[in-house]
Design an enzyme around this catalytic site. Sequence first.
Site, mmCIF file in Angstrom:
data_model
loop_
_atom_site.group_PDB
_atom_site.id
_atom_site.type_symbol
_atom_site.label_atom_id
_atom_site.label_comp_id
_atom_site.label_asym_id
_atom_site.label_seq_id
_atom_site.Cartn_x
_atom_site.Cartn_y
_atom_site.Cartn_z
ATOM 1 N N VAL A 11 0.849 -1.189 0.000
ATOM 2 C CA VAL A 11 0.000 0.000 0.000
ATOM 3 C C VAL A 11 0.882 1.235 0.000
ATOM 4 O O VAL A 11 1.978 1.237 0.541
ATOM 5 C CB VAL A 11 -0.938 0.050 1.237
ATOM 6 C CG1 VAL A 11 -1.995 -1.036 1.163
ATOM 7 C CG2 VAL A 11 -0.147 -0.067 2.532
ATOM 8 N N SER A 12 0.389 2.290 -0.636
ATOM 9 C CA SER A 12 1.105 3.559 -0.594
ATOM 10 C C SER A 12 0.652 4.303 0.651
ATOM 11 O O SER A 12 -0.264 3.878 1.349
ATOM 12 C CB SER A 12 0.807 4.393 -1.845
ATOM 13 O OG SER A 12 -0.539 4.834 -1.822
#
Length: 203
Positions: A11-12
């Site tokens: 995930v960013s």
Amino acid sequence: MSAKEYAYIRVSTTDQNEDRQLDAMAALKIPKSRIFVDRQSGKDFNRPRYKALVRKLKQGDVLYIQSIDRLGRNYVEIQEQWRLLTKDRGVNIAVLDMPLLDTRIGRDLMGTFLADIVLQVLSFVAQNERETTRKRQMEGIESAKSRGVRFGRPAKKTPVAFEKLVREWRQGNLALKDVLKKTGMKESSFYRRLKNLRTDKDE
């Protein structure tokens, strides 16, 4: 030695899908010790947990990912990682949101052919979506700038009586450290404001 099941989640810093991915892996009853999570911004793709995962994977193990773009940022990278895991390491991959991309099934020629086509199409789509999003972001920033919107930290206001303190400092009546203390500035900020002060007077 029996095959083990692993999961990889990426995930960013702005992505809100981590819980969804974790829930999906928990539903598969994958032990938490075998779920590897990387968190980083879009521009930074250094993935220490992914590298640690790859070192653990053995032939016959199964790796679950939520979607194909978890493997890489662009078409080439996704293809490279897929080949590394499935061909070089002999690992099976199951992509949860695309059941066709499950190397445990359809091992005949037709199944492999269809999986390769799906992989290439999805890799292209993932890269295209990323580039489109980046383009829209840049267009939005440029549009906002043209309307006078400022980005970054707001500039600090020049302290009250700054010019007076500068005069005293130039006349030798005030040491620089005392000026910095009174203004709450760092030395670099002081000289930058001093330069701006001269520019404003010249205009």
